[in-house]
Design an enzyme around this catalytic site. Structure first.
Site, mmCIF file in Angstrom:
data_model
loop_
_atom_site.group_PDB
_atom_site.id
_atom_site.type_symbol
_atom_site.label_atom_id
_atom_site.label_comp_id
_atom_site.label_asym_id
_atom_site.label_seq_id
_atom_site.Cartn_x
_atom_site.Cartn_y
_atom_site.Cartn_z
ATOM 1 N N ASN A 1 0.920 -1.119 -0.026
ATOM 2 C CA ASN A 1 0.125 0.085 -0.079
ATOM 3 C C ASN A 1 1.042 1.234 0.079
ATOM 4 O OD1 ASN A 1 -1.739 2.191 0.564
ATOM 5 N ND2 ASN A 1 -2.039 1.361 2.469
ATOM 6 N N TRP A 2 0.911 1.589 -0.984
ATOM 7 C CA TRP A 2 2.047 2.798 -1.049
ATOM 8 C C TRP A 2 1.500 4.329 -0.667
ATOM 9 C CZ3 TRP A 2 4.160 2.307 -6.826
ATOM 10 C CH2 TRP A 2 5.255 1.375 -7.006
ATOM 11 N N LYS A 3 0.211 4.286 -0.457
ATOM 12 C CA LYS A 3 -0.476 5.464 0.146
ATOM 13 C C LYS A 3 -0.145 6.755 -0.908
ATOM 14 C CE LYS A 3 -0.014 3.505 4.464
ATOM 15 N NZ LYS A 3 -0.078 3.628 6.096
ATOM 16 N N HIS B 1 -9.513 1.800 4.370
ATOM 17 C CA HIS B 1 -8.327 1.892 4.965
ATOM 18 C C HIS B 1 -8.494 2.959 6.227
ATOM 19 C CE1 HIS B 1 -4.232 3.012 6.209
ATOM 20 N NE2 HIS B 1 -4.009 1.960 5.692
ATOM 21 N N GLU C 1 -6.903 5.184 7.517
ATOM 22 C CA GLU C 1 -6.789 6.596 7.090
ATOM 23 C C GLU C 1 -7.749 7.315 6.273
ATOM 24 O OE1 GLU C 1 -2.660 6.169 5.233
ATOM 25 O OE2 GLU C 1 -2.019 5.382 7.098
ATOM 26 N N GLU D 1 -5.583 -4.580 10.454
ATOM 27 C CA GLU D 1 -4.710 -3.522 10.645
ATOM 28 C C GLU D 1 -5.049 -2.661 11.855
ATOM 29 O OE1 GLU D 1 -2.560 -2.399 6.563
ATOM 30 O OE2 GLU D 1 -4.240 -1.103 6.989
ATOM 31 N N GLY E 1 2.347 2.381 10.625
ATOM 32 C CA GLY E 1 3.558 3.534 10.415
ATOM 33 C C GLY E 1 4.114 3.799 11.693
ATOM 34 N N SER F 1 3.249 -1.946 10.458
ATOM 35 C CA SER F 1 4.556 -2.043 10.426
ATOM 36 C C SER F 1 5.392 -3.252 10.111
ATOM 37 C CB SER F 1 4.889 -1.568 12.099
ATOM 38 O OG SER F 1 4.458 -0.209 12.391
ATOM 39 N N GLY G 1 2.820 -0.870 4.201
ATOM 40 C CA GLY G 1 2.809 0.430 3.765
ATOM 41 C C GLY G 1 4.439 0.885 3.476
ATOM 42 N N GLY G 2 4.945 1.649 4.645
ATOM 43 C CA GLY G 2 6.434 1.811 4.325
ATOM 44 C C GLY G 2 7.277 0.903 3.766
HETATM 45 P P1 PGA Z 1 2.662 0.444 7.288
HETATM 46 O O1 PGA Z 1 1.263 0.756 6.862
HETATM 47 O O2 PGA Z 1 3.325 -0.714 7.076
HETATM 48 O O3 PGA Z 1 3.593 1.609 6.926
HETATM 49 O O4 PGA Z 1 2.521 0.555 8.850
HETATM 50 C C1 PGA Z 1 0.524 -0.352 6.618
HETATM 51 C C2 PGA Z 1 -0.865 0.195 5.947
HETATM 52 O O5 PGA Z 1 -1.251 1.327 6.366
HETATM 53 O O6 PGA Z 1 -1.478 -0.459 5.256
#
Ligand code: PGA
Length: 257
Positions: free
Chosen positions: A9-11, A94, A96, A166, A172, A213, A234-235
């Protein structure tokens, strides 16, 4: 057997040029890695160029959101009809989007139905906040989110739905859930809710990912958990070398499917 998924998930990261550099870097090293579904969820604008870049490979692409109408006067939105030309999956709900953009259980449910109607596989996100976690409300809250998301979804449609657990406090932060906790919530809450709604066979076939994470250090232990069917990352998914490792570990640990 549930084929594992390693979804990036590149956001709101990577320009088109950067996205194409990533594709170039991972395509070769992962070409022979089977037994894991490799999914990249980029920005809307990078999807079409990435679809070209990954043509002829087994990579799948996903959007990070979707709107529930097919077309019309909805300025700024992107419809499933448009998305299905460039991707196969769509992250829906998600945290966010729930937190910053007013996504609710109701809009999540509408989006899931719209995605399914157009042959896109939803990756439906659920997860509790730190406060809920500390108040001991995780099980109840996550169970409720799952049931609300799946309202009106048939057992047959469940074959095309992926869930991602999640915990918001793990996203993050560098503070992933322990492998035990991830497995417990996924198995005893998410899969259990699906079992209650659709029975054990459907629940046993539904793929449920862990996100929050995930990195190259903790991925192996997470993937070893019987109820964890992959990651939504994500990251760490932004770095080609890390994504290659994550996909290889998922394939190696789970990949006999
Ligand atoms: P993260 O994000 O791996 O950077 O914690 C995961 C996500 O929000 O899908």
């Amino acid at each position: 057997m549930r084929t594992p998924i390693m979804a990036g998930n590149w956001k709101m990261n990577k320009t088109i040029v950067e996205a194409l550099d990533f594709a170039k870097a991972v395509k070769g090293p992962l070409a022979s890695v089977k037994g894991v579904e490799k999914v990249i969820c980029s920005s809307f604008v990078a999807l079409a160029p990435l679809a070209d870049a990954f043509k002829g490979t087994d990579f799948k692409l996903g959007s990070q959101d979707i709107y529930w109408e097919e077309q019309g006067a909805f300025t700024g939105e992107v419809s499933p009809l448009m998305l299905k030309e460039v991707c196969q999956m769509a992250i829906i709900g998600h945290s966010e989007r729930r937190q910053y953009f007013g996504e609710t259980d109701e809009t999540v449910n509408k989006k899931i139905k719209a995605a399914l109607a157009h042959g896109l596989t939803p990756i439906v996100c659920v997860g509790e906040s730190l406060e809920q976690n500390q108040a001991g409300e995780t099980e109840q809250f996550v169970g409720k989110q799952v049931r609300a998301a799946l309202d009106g979804i048939t057992a047959g449609q469940m074959a095309d739905i992926v869930i991602a657990y999640e915990p918001i406090w793990a996203i993050g932060t560098g503070l992933a859930a322990t492998a035990d906790d991830a497995n417990r919530i996924i198995g005893q809450v998410v899969r259990a809710a699906i079992s209650e709604l659709y029975g054990g066979t459907v629940a046993g076939q539904t793929r449920i990912l862990y996100g929050g994470s995930v990195n190259t250090k903790n991925v192996e232990e997470l993937m070893q958990q019987p109820d964890v069917d992959g990651g939504l990352v994500g990251g760490a998914s932004l770095k080609p070398d890390d994504y290659i490792t994550l996909a290889k570990v998922a394939a190696g640990v789970k990949g006999s499917a």
